[in-house]
Scaffold this motif. Structure first.
Motif, PDB file in Angstrom:
ATOM      1  N   ARG A 125       0.850  -1.190   0.000  1.00  0.00           N
ATOM      2  CA  ARG A 125       0.000   0.000   0.000  1.00  0.00           C
ATOM      3  C   ARG A 125       0.890   1.245   0.000  1.00  0.00           C
ATOM      4  O   ARG A 125       1.730   1.411   0.889  1.00  0.00           O
ATOM      5  CB  ARG A 125      -0.900  -0.012   1.225  1.00  0.00           C
TER       6      ARG A 125
ATOM      7  N   ARG B 192       2.558   8.273 -10.080  1.00  0.00           N
ATOM      8  CA  ARG B 192       1.341   7.512  -9.776  1.00  0.00           C
ATOM      9  C   ARG B 192       1.145   6.373 -10.772  1.00  0.00           C
ATOM     10  O   ARG B 192       0.859   5.229 -10.385  1.00  0.00           O
ATOM     11  CB  ARG B 192       0.129   8.442  -9.782  1.00  0.00           C
TER      12      ARG B 192
ATOM     13  N   GLN C  96       1.064   2.343  -9.981  1.00  0.00           N
ATOM     14  CA  GLN C  96      -0.157   1.578 -10.241  1.00  0.00           C
ATOM     15  C   GLN C  96       0.108   0.330 -11.076  1.00  0.00           C
ATOM     16  O   GLN C  96      -0.673  -0.621 -11.023  1.00  0.00           O
ATOM     17  CB  GLN C  96      -1.196   2.466 -10.923  1.00  0.00           C
TER      18      GLN C  96
ATOM     19  N   THR D 133       4.406  -4.077  -8.730  1.00  0.00           N
ATOM     20  CA  THR D 133       4.182  -5.019  -7.635  1.00  0.00           C
ATOM     21  C   THR D 133       5.296  -4.833  -6.613  1.00  0.00           C
ATOM     22  O   THR D 133       6.354  -4.264  -6.917  1.00  0.00           O
ATOM     23  CB  THR D 133       4.197  -6.478  -8.136  1.00  0.00           C
TER      24      THR D 133
ATOM     25  N   ARG E 261       2.944  -8.733  -4.929  1.00  0.00           N
ATOM     26  CA  ARG E 261       1.593  -8.212  -4.746  1.00  0.00           C
ATOM     27  C   ARG E 261       1.412  -6.901  -5.500  1.00  0.00           C
ATOM     28  O   ARG E 261       2.273  -6.007  -5.408  1.00  0.00           O
ATOM     29  CB  ARG E 261       1.320  -7.978  -3.251  1.00  0.00           C
TER      30      ARG E 261
ATOM     31  N   LEU F 181       0.450  -3.164  -6.121  1.00  0.00           N
ATOM     32  CA  LEU F 181       0.401  -2.076  -5.168  1.00  0.00           C
ATOM     33  C   LEU F 181      -0.956  -1.383  -5.207  1.00  0.00           C
ATOM     34  O   LEU F 181      -1.466  -1.049  -6.276  1.00  0.00           O
ATOM     35  CB  LEU F 181       1.495  -1.052  -5.470  1.00  0.00           C
ATOM     36  N   GLU F 182      -1.518  -1.168  -4.026  1.00  0.00           N
ATOM     37  CA  GLU F 182      -2.695  -0.303  -3.907  1.00  0.00           C
ATOM     38  C   GLU F 182      -2.179   1.123  -3.747  1.00  0.00           C
ATOM     39  O   GLU F 182      -1.439   1.420  -2.813  1.00  0.00           O
ATOM     40  CB  GLU F 182      -3.535  -0.686  -2.693  1.00  0.00           C
ATOM     41  N   VAL F 183      -2.567   2.001  -4.652  1.00  0.00           N
ATOM     42  CA  VAL F 183      -2.075   3.376  -4.638  1.00  0.00           C
ATOM     43  C   VAL F 183      -3.169   4.299  -4.108  1.00  0.00           C
ATOM     44  O   VAL F 183      -4.259   4.378  -4.672  1.00  0.00           O
ATOM     45  CB  VAL F 183      -1.630   3.827  -6.041  1.00  0.00           C
ATOM     46  N   VAL F 184      -2.861   4.979  -3.015  1.00  0.00           N
ATOM     47  CA  VAL F 184      -3.780   5.928  -2.389  1.00  0.00           C
ATOM     48  C   VAL F 184      -3.272   7.331  -2.689  1.00  0.00           C
ATOM     49  O   VAL F 184      -2.089   7.618  -2.515  1.00  0.00           O
ATOM     50  CB  VAL F 184      -3.853   5.703  -0.866  1.00  0.00           C
TER      51      VAL F 184
END
Length: 349
Positions: free
Chosen positions: A219, A240, A244, A247, A252, A254-257
């Motif tokens: 994350r 960004r 996105q 991994t 895994r 990546l969850e990008v916030v």
């Protein structure tokens, strides 16, 4: 010669428990100018905010120990130590753990962000001095870098910005492969994600802690803007988009916030201040988040409360720190807590 990874050490994630936070009292008058007194007040406020969650030690030049102690208050410890500047994230040691009760630190070569500021001889020795006083095992690395140039998830993934480390003002003649080898052998990383750019006018050549950081396994928090006319727009978009598609070291996605940047502010000479909500600090049970007297401050606070429901979010004004070239993360360095070996835990006397 064995390196830290050979000896079982690695750099833990910043949200792992801390034993303490290290900071350094502002001292370089040529840098701060008329902002020096305000900077000292701001550093003291950050120190007090962190001290609500964990011990804080402020190093200060011997002549400034009394002033630092008075301004920071009884909850913050002070330690006399010669230093040139006040960005301990960059000049201080990168602490490591081995998961067995061991603590160590990397002493990178510090050259004041490509020799931008002189003198820096005291700062080049600060990491070794902190480790020596704490009787912490020291690993010297001949890579020129700063703590704000790297960020890890504690599970094998490291973030960095290309123009910072891959720069002739720090590591001339060194290949990407050699730099990656040294980073991995001294942090425990097995995968490095290189971001293309940092913020506009960042005199560190674009430290990663202004644009992206891990906030949990797989994350990542990134700073963004939706204004295509903003000078940071293309840089932040590129970061960004790259993340996105990436991994982590364990494969895994990546969850990008995203967190939106505040409006642009400028120094008296017209250079842009590096305002960033990514430049926050994890503390034990808390997050110290910058505010910039901007409408986006409330939005950032709400986002962080959502992201970290088990932590108390404390927002601290950071504009007076930004005039020196960095933010809250730049002036702090976490020392991770270590667990006693299992045998010691089970030993009953």
């Amino acid at each position: 010669m064995a390196g830290p990874v050979d000896d079982g050490f690695y750099m833990p994630a910043e949200w792992a428990p801390h034993a303490r936070t290290w900071m350094a009292w502002p001292t370089r008058e040529a840098l701060w100018g008329e902002h020096l007194d305000a900077a000292r007040e701001a550093y003291a406020e950050v120190a007090r905010a962190i001290a609500r969650f964990e011990p804080v030690t402020m190093i200060a030049n011997p002549v400034a120990v009394a002033e630092a102690s008075i301004k920071c208050g009884a909850g913050v410890g002070t330690m006399p130590m010669d230093h040139d500047d006040s960005w301990l994230r960059d000049s201080g040691p990168t602490f490591l753990v081995d998961g067995k009760g061991g603590l160590a630190g990397v002493d990178w070569v510090f050259n004041a962000w490509g020799e931008r500021y002189r003198p820096y001889a005291h700062d080049a020795r600060v990491a070794a001095e902190i480790l020596a006083r704490g009787e912490v095992r020291r690993y010297a690395c001949d890579l020129v870098t700063e703590g704000g140039a790297i960020h890890v998830d504690g599970e094998g993934t490291l973030l960095a910005v290309r123009p910072t480390l891959l720069n002739d003002n720090r590591n001339p003649g060194r290949s990407v492969a050699e730099i990656e080898r040294l980073l991995c052998s001294h942090t425990g990383a097995s995968k490095i994600i290189w971001l293309p750019e940092g913020l506009v006018d960042d005199e560190t050549d674009g430290h990663v802690d202004n644009v992206a950081c891990f906030i949990g396994p797989a994350r990542v928090l990134v700073q963004t803007t939706d204004d295509p006319d903003d000078a940071n727009y293309e840089r932040l978009q590129a970061n960004r988009e790259l993340l996105q598609a990436e991994t982590d070291a364990r494969g895994r996605p990546l969850e990008v916030v995203e967190v939106r940047q505040p409006k642009a502010r400028y120094q008296e000479d017209g250079t842009r201040l590096g305002l960033s909500y990514v430049n926050f600090y994890f503390a034990n049970g808390g997050v110290v988040l910058p505010s910039f007297d901007d409408p986006a401050d409330d939005r950032a606070f709400d986002l962080f409360e959502e992201l970290f429901p088990d932590r108390k979010i404390v927002q601290v004004p950071a504009l007076d720190i930004l005039h020196g070239g960095g933010g809250i993360h730049c002036i702090t360095q976490q020392q991770p807590a270590v667990e006693a070996p299992a045998a010691d835990k089970d030993d009953v006397h």
